[in-house]
Design a protein around this motif. Structure first.
Motif, PDB file in Angstrom:
ATOM      1  N   MET A   1      34.278  40.441  46.612  1.00 28.16           N
ATOM      2  CA  MET A   1      35.060  41.542  46.049  1.00 28.16           C
ATOM      3  C   MET A   1      35.103  42.752  46.983  1.00 28.16           C
ATOM      4  O   MET A   1      36.025  43.553  46.908  1.00 28.16           O
ATOM      5  CB  MET A   1      34.488  41.961  44.692  1.00 28.16           C
ATOM      6  N   ARG A   2      34.101  42.900  47.857  1.00 31.18           N
ATOM      7  CA  ARG A   2      34.086  44.067  48.742  1.00 31.18           C
ATOM      8  C   ARG A   2      35.308  44.091  49.657  1.00 31.18           C
ATOM      9  O   ARG A   2      35.875  45.153  49.925  1.00 31.18           O
ATOM     10  CB  ARG A   2      32.809  44.067  49.582  1.00 31.18           C
ATOM     11  N   GLU A   3      35.701  42.896  50.153  1.00 27.57           N
ATOM     12  CA  GLU A   3      36.864  42.830  51.035  1.00 27.57           C
ATOM     13  C   GLU A   3      38.111  43.342  50.326  1.00 27.57           C
ATOM     14  O   GLU A   3      38.932  44.056  50.911  1.00 27.57           O
ATOM     15  CB  GLU A   3      37.086  41.393  51.519  1.00 27.57           C
ATOM     16  N   LEU A   4      38.267  42.979  49.063  1.00 29.48           N
ATOM     17  CA  LEU A   4      39.430  43.419  48.299  1.00 29.48           C
ATOM     18  C   LEU A   4      39.370  44.919  48.023  1.00 29.48           C
ATOM     19  O   LEU A   4      40.364  45.635  48.188  1.00 29.48           O
ATOM     20  CB  LEU A   4      39.514  42.635  46.985  1.00 29.48           C
ATOM     21  N   LEU A   5      38.210  45.409  47.622  1.00 33.24           N
ATOM     22  CA  LEU A   5      38.076  46.824  47.283  1.00 33.24           C
ATOM     23  C   LEU A   5      38.292  47.724  48.498  1.00 33.24           C
ATOM     24  O   LEU A   5      38.755  48.860  48.363  1.00 33.24           O
ATOM     25  CB  LEU A   5      36.698  47.085  46.675  1.00 33.24           C
ATOM     26  N   ARG A   6      37.948  47.216  49.692  1.00 29.98           N
ATOM     27  CA  ARG A   6      38.101  48.026  50.903  1.00 29.98           C
ATOM     28  C   ARG A   6      39.504  47.937  51.504  1.00 29.98           C
ATOM     29  O   ARG A   6      39.822  48.665  52.436  1.00 29.98           O
ATOM     30  CB  ARG A   6      37.086  47.578  51.965  1.00 29.98           C
ATOM     31  N   HIS A   7      40.346  47.054  50.975  1.00 28.56           N
ATOM     32  CA  HIS A   7      41.659  46.864  51.578  1.00 28.56           C
ATOM     33  C   HIS A   7      42.545  48.087  51.323  1.00 28.56           C
ATOM     34  O   HIS A   7      42.622  48.591  50.204  1.00 28.56           O
ATOM     35  CB  HIS A   7      42.324  45.615  50.992  1.00 28.56           C
ATOM     36  N   PRO A   8      43.243  48.603  52.354  1.00 34.35           N
ATOM     37  CA  PRO A   8      44.038  49.836  52.197  1.00 34.35           C
ATOM     38  C   PRO A   8      45.164  49.745  51.174  1.00 34.35           C
ATOM     39  O   PRO A   8      45.600  50.771  50.644  1.00 34.35           O
ATOM     40  CB  PRO A   8      44.616  50.058  53.608  1.00 34.35           C
TER      41      PRO A   8
ATOM     42  N   GLY B   1      40.164  44.344  27.659  1.00 37.20           N
ATOM     43  CA  GLY B   1      40.344  42.896  27.723  1.00 37.20           C
ATOM     44  C   GLY B   1      40.391  42.375  29.134  1.00 37.20           C
ATOM     45  O   GLY B   1      39.797  41.342  29.458  1.00 37.20           O
ATOM     46  N   ALA B   2      41.109  43.085  30.023  1.00 35.49           N
ATOM     47  CA  ALA B   2      41.200  42.652  31.413  1.00 35.49           C
ATOM     48  C   ALA B   2      39.837  42.698  32.095  1.00 35.49           C
ATOM     49  O   ALA B   2      39.487  41.803  32.877  1.00 35.49           O
ATOM     50  CB  ALA B   2      42.206  43.516  32.168  1.00 35.49           C
TER      51      ALA B   2
ATOM     52  N   LEU C   1      40.957  42.681  38.515  1.00 33.93           N
ATOM     53  CA  LEU C   1      41.004  44.034  39.057  1.00 33.93           C
ATOM     54  C   LEU C   1      42.444  44.531  39.138  1.00 33.93           C
ATOM     55  O   LEU C   1      42.757  45.657  38.707  1.00 33.93           O
ATOM     56  CB  LEU C   1      40.362  44.066  40.445  1.00 33.93           C
ATOM     57  N   LEU C   2      43.349  43.698  39.676  1.00 36.83           N
ATOM     58  CA  LEU C   2      44.744  44.113  39.769  1.00 36.83           C
ATOM     59  C   LEU C   2      45.382  44.277  38.390  1.00 36.83           C
ATOM     60  O   LEU C   2      46.119  45.237  38.147  1.00 36.83           O
ATOM     61  CB  LEU C   2      45.544  43.100  40.592  1.00 36.83           C
ATOM     62  N   SER C   3      45.109  43.338  37.488  1.00 38.09           N
ATOM     63  CA  SER C   3      45.696  43.465  36.151  1.00 38.09           C
ATOM     64  C   SER C   3      45.086  44.636  35.387  1.00 38.09           C
ATOM     65  O   SER C   3      45.754  45.253  34.555  1.00 38.09           O
ATOM     66  CB  SER C   3      45.534  42.161  35.360  1.00 38.09           C
ATOM     67  N   THR C   4      43.820  44.979  35.694  1.00 44.45           N
ATOM     68  CA  THR C   4      43.205  46.149  35.074  1.00 44.45           C
ATOM     69  C   THR C   4      43.911  47.427  35.511  1.00 44.45           C
ATOM     70  O   THR C   4      44.072  48.363  34.721  1.00 44.45           O
ATOM     71  CB  THR C   4      41.706  46.231  35.419  1.00 44.45           C
TER      72      THR C   4
END
Length: 398
Positions: free
Chosen positions: A1-8, A263-264, A140-143
């Motif tokens: 998940m870190r890679e996704l969270l750090r993506h610009p 829910g998400a 994360l994206l749907s949230t």
């Protein structure tokens, strides 16, 4: 998940989600404001549908140009077109020059690449995360989307009441401009990296060869189609039957967003259950949540119903997208996700288009009731089919 969270691109997706949360109220409310007398339901249906339906045309006709683009560039191209078209709508609305026909046309153009933009965002999750983390990444994206419905409609209702919905759509345009800048910067840095080789197999052939994905796709299309009339019926119900304001409409969507966000966030907890059972419960639960809106004009029961509906619907996008990511070859994933959006998005929009005449004939509240009853019926039918075909409830979806 870190890679996704750090993506610009991820912060840009959050900002644009907030903008779209505001447009949930503003697009419909502006249509109500500029529609000729007695035609609010029809023009609201056309406007809401135009904000989504042409995505299927873009997915089909522009595949030759879009399918070779990497995930970030898909997001960037869609965000740029959205920002330009929504900014034009805002300027025309603020200056009093916007007419219903021009409004619908500009909304339609703005949505032309949205299937590819959505595919790019979820392809990014698949590129950065291993299979066991993708439900959480999708969640994360749907949230972002669900959380924006908590804040966005409330802001939109307030700003629409004070300054008009044109300013709200302008803020949505700005949010997509932020996303476009972030995504283009990533796209330029990744331009020298060769994209994965494309599969020679056609996208529809890939889907048809996987009965579980095909089953999920068909059920999702019907589910979204039955939801479509809600996007017309609820604003018309609030405006003409409850004699409420844009703020009240925003509050309805806000309580839905609170439930959907919770829910998400809990999507990962459902991965231990058979996916088919999860799908059935979500469909039946959403249909039941609409019944208070359709059975009474009282505000509180309707809001509680929408809050419950959001809670039970929240995990649907994360779980269904993870099933597509798991069952699709990586080199074909963006095309398959775009094709999925090309069918599911217009399913909602067709329902929305039909919702306009339904609301004109039946009224907003009765349309909400009919949507809820039919959705419960769909869920029960799917549950019966799953039980007959697979005692373990692992088919047809996973």
């Amino acid at each position: 998940m870190r890679e996704l969270l750090r993506h610009p691109v991820v912060p840009g997706l959050l900002v644009s989600a907030l903008g779209d949360g505001m447009s949930l109220v503003a697009v419909a409310w502006l249509a109500v404001r500029i529609a000729p007398p007695g035609q609010a339901g029809v023009w609201t249906g056309l406007a809401v549908a135009a904000y989504a339906l042409p995505a299927s045309i873009g997915a089909a006709l522009l595949s030759r140009f879009m399918r070779g683009l990497r995930a970030a560039r898909l997001v960037a191209t869609d965000a740029t077109l959205r920002a330009i078209c929504l900014g034009t709508i805002s300027a025309l609305a603020i200056t009093g020059l916007l007419d219903p026909v021009g409004y619908v046309v500009l909304l339609a153009v703005s949505s032309l690449l949205h299937a590819w933009g959505s595919a790019g965002a979820y392809t990014l999750v698949a590129e950065l995360l291993p299979d066991e983390q993708r439900v959480a990444g999708n969640a994360l994206l749907s949230t972002f989307t669900q959380a924006s419905i908590v804040v966005g409609p409330a802001i939109a209702g307030l700003v629409s009441g004070l300054a008009g919905p044109g300013w709200v759509i302008g803020a949505d345009a700005l949010s997509f401009a932020v996303l476009a800048v972030a995504a283009w910067s990533v796209s330029r840095r990744a331009q020298q990296v060769a994209p994965p080789a494309e599969s020679a197999t056609g996208v529809w052939q890939l889907v048809r060869a996987r009965p579980r994905l095909l089953g999920l796709l068909v059920v999702t299309m019907i589910f979204f189609f039955l939801y479509g009339p809600v996007e017309v019926a609820l604003p018309v119900h609030v405006a003409t039957e409850l004699h409420g304001s844009a703020g009240l409409l925003g509050l309805y969507w806000t309580v839905f967003g609170v439930g959907a966000t919770v829910g998400a966030l809990g999507s990962g907890l459902l991965s231990r259950f058979p996916p088919a059972y999860v799908v059935v419960v979500i469909i039946v639960g959403w249909g039941a949540a609409l019944l208070p809106l359709g059975l009474t004009d009282a505000v509180l029961p309707g809001m509680l119903g929408l809050a419950f509906g959001g809670l039970i619907y929240g995990p649907y996008t994360a779980i269904s997208t993870a099933l597509f990511q798991r069952g699709t070859p990586p080199e074909a994933l963006s095309r398959v996700l775009a094709a999925r959006a090309a069918l599911t998005v217009p399913a909602t929009s067709v329902g929305t288009l039909l919702g306009g005449p339904m609301v004109a004939v039946l009224g907003g509240r009765t349309t909400l009731l009919l949507s809820g009853v039919c959705t419960v019926g769909l869920g029960l039918a799917v549950g019966l089919a799953v039980r007959r075909r697979s005692p373990a409830a692992k088919a047809p979806f996973g």
